[in-house]
Scaffold this motif. Structure first.
Motif, PDB file in Angstrom:
ATOM      1  N   VAL A 195       0.838  -1.205   0.000  1.00 59.28           N
ATOM      2  CA  VAL A 195       0.000   0.000   0.000  1.00 59.28           C
ATOM      3  C   VAL A 195       0.871   1.253   0.000  1.00 59.28           C
ATOM      4  O   VAL A 195       0.568   2.256   0.642  1.00 59.28           O
ATOM      5  CB  VAL A 195      -0.992   0.012   1.193  1.00 59.28           C
ATOM      6  N   THR A 196       1.973   1.185  -0.726  1.00 57.84           N
ATOM      7  CA  THR A 196       2.865   2.325  -0.923  1.00 57.84           C
ATOM      8  C   THR A 196       2.873   2.667  -2.406  1.00 57.84           C
ATOM      9  O   THR A 196       2.875   1.764  -3.254  1.00 57.84           O
ATOM     10  CB  THR A 196       4.290   1.995  -0.445  1.00 57.84           C
ATOM     11  N   ALA A 197       2.873   3.950  -2.716  1.00 55.71           N
ATOM     12  CA  ALA A 197       2.830   4.381  -4.117  1.00 55.71           C
ATOM     13  C   ALA A 197       4.077   5.179  -4.469  1.00 55.71           C
ATOM     14  O   ALA A 197       4.682   5.845  -3.615  1.00 55.71           O
ATOM     15  CB  ALA A 197       1.586   5.241  -4.364  1.00 55.71           C
ATOM     16  N   HIS A 198       4.451   5.118  -5.719  1.00 53.24           N
ATOM     17  CA  HIS A 198       5.534   5.961  -6.223  1.00 53.24           C
ATOM     18  C   HIS A 198       5.034   7.400  -6.324  1.00 53.24           C
ATOM     19  O   HIS A 198       3.926   7.645  -6.791  1.00 53.24           O
ATOM     20  CB  HIS A 198       6.003   5.474  -7.596  1.00 53.24           C
ATOM     21  N   LYS A 199       5.847   8.331  -5.882  1.00 50.85           N
ATOM     22  CA  LYS A 199       5.481   9.742  -5.918  1.00 50.85           C
ATOM     23  C   LYS A 199       5.774  10.320  -7.301  1.00 50.85           C
ATOM     24  O   LYS A 199       6.908  10.221  -7.780  1.00 50.85           O
ATOM     25  CB  LYS A 199       6.274  10.519  -4.864  1.00 50.85           C
ATOM     26  N   PRO A 200       4.771  10.915  -7.942  1.00 45.90           N
ATOM     27  CA  PRO A 200       5.046  11.572  -9.219  1.00 45.90           C
ATOM     28  C   PRO A 200       6.066  12.696  -9.044  1.00 45.90           C
ATOM     29  O   PRO A 200       6.084  13.383  -8.009  1.00 45.90           O
ATOM     30  CB  PRO A 200       3.681  12.141  -9.625  1.00 45.90           C
ATOM     31  N   ALA A 201       6.898  12.901 -10.047  1.00 50.93           N
ATOM     32  CA  ALA A 201       7.921  13.939  -9.959  1.00 50.93           C
ATOM     33  C   ALA A 201       7.313  15.321  -9.757  1.00 50.93           C
ATOM     34  O   ALA A 201       7.912  16.191  -9.109  1.00 50.93           O
ATOM     35  CB  ALA A 201       8.786  13.917 -11.218  1.00 50.93           C
ATOM     36  N   ALA A 202       6.114  15.541 -10.291  1.00 48.56           N
ATOM     37  CA  ALA A 202       5.461  16.845 -10.191  1.00 48.56           C
ATOM     38  C   ALA A 202       4.817  17.094  -8.830  1.00 48.56           C
ATOM     39  O   ALA A 202       4.303  18.190  -8.581  1.00 48.56           O
ATOM     40  CB  ALA A 202       4.405  16.978 -11.284  1.00 48.56           C
ATOM     41  N   LEU A 203       4.826  16.093  -7.948  1.00 45.97           N
ATOM     42  CA  LEU A 203       4.221  16.203  -6.626  1.00 45.97           C
ATOM     43  C   LEU A 203       5.329  16.321  -5.591  1.00 45.97           C
ATOM     44  O   LEU A 203       6.193  15.439  -5.500  1.00 45.97           O
ATOM     45  CB  LEU A 203       3.374  14.957  -6.347  1.00 45.97           C
ATOM     46  N   ASP A 204       5.340  17.405  -4.805  1.00 45.56           N
ATOM     47  CA  ASP A 204       6.433  17.536  -3.840  1.00 45.56           C
ATOM     48  C   ASP A 204       6.179  16.665  -2.603  1.00 45.56           C
ATOM     49  O   ASP A 204       5.076  16.183  -2.371  1.00 45.56           O
ATOM     50  CB  ASP A 204       6.687  19.001  -3.468  1.00 45.56           C
ATOM     51  N   PHE A 205       7.242  16.453  -1.824  1.00 43.97           N
ATOM     52  CA  PHE A 205       7.140  15.570  -0.663  1.00 43.97           C
ATOM     53  C   PHE A 205       6.126  16.069   0.356  1.00 43.97           C
ATOM     54  O   PHE A 205       5.386  15.276   0.950  1.00 43.97           O
ATOM     55  CB  PHE A 205       8.519  15.430   0.012  1.00 43.97           C
ATOM     56  N   THR A 206       6.083  17.374   0.559  1.00 43.12           N
ATOM     57  CA  THR A 206       5.181  17.933   1.572  1.00 43.12           C
ATOM     58  C   THR A 206       3.725  17.653   1.228  1.00 43.12           C
ATOM     59  O   THR A 206       2.948  17.205   2.076  1.00 43.12           O
ATOM     60  CB  THR A 206       5.427  19.443   1.731  1.00 43.12           C
ATOM     61  N   ASP A 207       3.344  17.894  -0.008  1.00 45.73           N
ATOM     62  CA  ASP A 207       1.971  17.602  -0.420  1.00 45.73           C
ATOM     63  C   ASP A 207       1.700  16.095  -0.408  1.00 45.73           C
ATOM     64  O   ASP A 207       0.630  15.644   0.019  1.00 45.73           O
ATOM     65  CB  ASP A 207       1.691  18.166  -1.808  1.00 45.73           C
ATOM     66  N   ALA A 208       2.656  15.304  -0.867  1.00 39.28           N
ATOM     67  CA  ALA A 208       2.466  13.857  -0.916  1.00 39.28           C
ATOM     68  C   ALA A 208       2.204  13.269   0.461  1.00 39.28           C
ATOM     69  O   ALA A 208       1.416  12.327   0.610  1.00 39.28           O
ATOM     70  CB  ALA A 208       3.686  13.187  -1.549  1.00 39.28           C
ATOM     71  N   ALA A 209       2.833  13.840   1.478  1.00 28.05           N
ATOM     72  CA  ALA A 209       2.682  13.316   2.842  1.00 28.05           C
ATOM     73  C   ALA A 209       1.294  13.532   3.412  1.00 28.05           C
ATOM     74  O   ALA A 209       0.941  12.930   4.428  1.00 28.05           O
ATOM     75  CB  ALA A 209       3.723  13.954   3.768  1.00 28.05           C
ATOM     76  N   THR A 210       0.496  14.371   2.781  1.00 21.98           N
ATOM     77  CA  THR A 210      -0.863  14.629   3.277  1.00 21.98           C
ATOM     78  C   THR A 210      -1.900  13.685   2.671  1.00 21.98           C
ATOM     79  O   THR A 210      -3.052  13.684   3.101  1.00 21.98           O
ATOM     80  CB  THR A 210      -1.315  16.064   2.949  1.00 21.98           C
ATOM     81  N   LEU A 211      -1.531  12.902   1.690  1.00 22.68           N
ATOM     82  CA  LEU A 211      -2.521  12.165   0.899  1.00 22.68           C
ATOM     83  C   LEU A 211      -2.963  10.820   1.471  1.00 22.68           C
ATOM     84  O   LEU A 211      -4.133  10.453   1.320  1.00 22.68           O
ATOM     85  CB  LEU A 211      -1.999  11.967  -0.535  1.00 22.68           C
ATOM     86  N   PRO A 212      -2.112  10.032   2.115  1.00 27.68           N
ATOM     87  CA  PRO A 212      -2.526   8.682   2.509  1.00 27.68           C
ATOM     88  C   PRO A 212      -3.686   8.609   3.496  1.00 27.68           C
ATOM     89  O   PRO A 212      -4.417   7.616   3.497  1.00 27.68           O
ATOM     90  CB  PRO A 212      -1.247   8.099   3.124  1.00 27.68           C
TER      91      PRO A 212
END
Length: 307
Positions: free
Chosen positions: A108-125
């Motif tokens: 249940v882990t996804a690859h982060k798109p290059a256009a998505l920064d780490f800070t925003d990605a951390a809010t999604l799960p």
């Protein structure tokens, strides 16, 4: 040794501490990630008080705070495919996120798109994925009207935006102080507090077709009375027994990498803004948690881990 923000026993803020811990070792089906950002959620402080989700085991202390991260793969355990050291990923953690290193279940882990920064990605799960699962569960047709209670929080803000992306009209209940924020999500704002249900009826004279509740209690009960079809009542803010008595259901979490990929796609396409309103370094994790625990946060709070 790497650092982590932990609670040493069940209780209040007095149980919290920033400590040094052993670097985790990935087990079967797990990924070790060097954390770049960790989302802060209400469930984090609730777990400190002893709250456990159904099926969760008793915690081993010190217990690391947090449930969602974005970072870079450091190592993988046995039976892991599709991930390698250096990959940028995001997902839910096995046990703790407010740390320099965290373990994630590969499934249940996804690859982060290059256009998505780490800070925003951390809010999604948690917030965005919960919102997405609920909107899918309601399965309202394009043009229908959705009522979101608690629309000013992390899940509520994501639910309003995802609903709009799916072609729904949205009425969002939140405090008067969050009016501009809720309207920026593309929703009609209705002030919370006494009389809110009548204000919803005035804002949506043809009625609402579905309710996504994030408050629970009497707000949930009043929201149910606004519906003719109670099967279109879902909650992430009340126990299952409360909403089932009203004819509705809890949000059924999918907890899949595919859902994470979907919400990331919505962000990259500009249809979902995680609305990160505050960030804190790891050594101020306690302040980040207080910001969410006081219950008046707009959008999302994130802990950023420097390298």
């Amino acid at each position: 040794m790497p650092k982590a923000y932990v609670f040493t026993r069940y209780g209040g803020p007095e149980t919290e501490a920033l400590v040094e811990v052993d670097r985790p070792v990935p087990g079967l089906g797990q990924i070790l990630v060097a954390v770049r950002a960790a989302g802060v959620n209400p469930v984090d402080w609730k777990q400190r008080t002893g709250f456990r989700r159904p099926g969760e085991s008793e915690r081993v202390f010190p217990a690391v705070f947090g449930n969602e991260v974005a970072g870079i793969v450091e190592a993988t355990g046995d039976d892991v495919e599709g991930f390698a050291a250096g990959d940028e990923v995001f997902g839910n953690t096995v046990a703790g996120a407010y740390a320099e290193y965290a373990l994630l279940p590969a499934a249940v882990t996804a690859h982060k798109p290059a256009a998505l920064d780490f800070t925003d990605a951390a809010t999604l799960p948690i917030a965005a994925a919960t919102a997405y699962d609920g909107i899918r569960q309601l399965d309202l047709p394009s043009g229908a009207t959705l009522l979101v209670t608690g629309a000013g929080g992390g899940v509520g803000a994501a639910a309003a935006q995802i609903a709009r992306a799916f072609g729904l009209a949205v009425v969002g209940v939140a405090s008067k102080g969050k009016k501009d924020f809720v309207e920026s999500l593309g929703a009609v704002h209705v002030a919370s507090g006494p009389g809110w249900a009548e204000r919803v009826r005035a804002a949506a004279p043809e009625g609402v077709d579905g309710v996504y509740d994030l408050v629970g209690g009497e707000v949930l009960a009043e929201a149910a009375r606004l519906l003719t079809d109670r099967t279109k009542l879902i909650t992430a803010g009340a126990p299952a027994e409360d909403v089932e008595r009203l004819g509705g259901a809890r949000v059924a979490r999918a907890r899949t990498a595919a859902v994470l990929e979907e919400v990331a796609h919505l962000v990259v396409n500009g249809e979902l803004d995680p609305h990160v309103t505050r960030t804190f370094p790891l050594d101020q994790a306690g302040e980040a948690l207080r910001t969410v625990e006081d219950g008046h946060t707009r959008g999302k709070v994130v802990i950023e881990v420097a390298r």
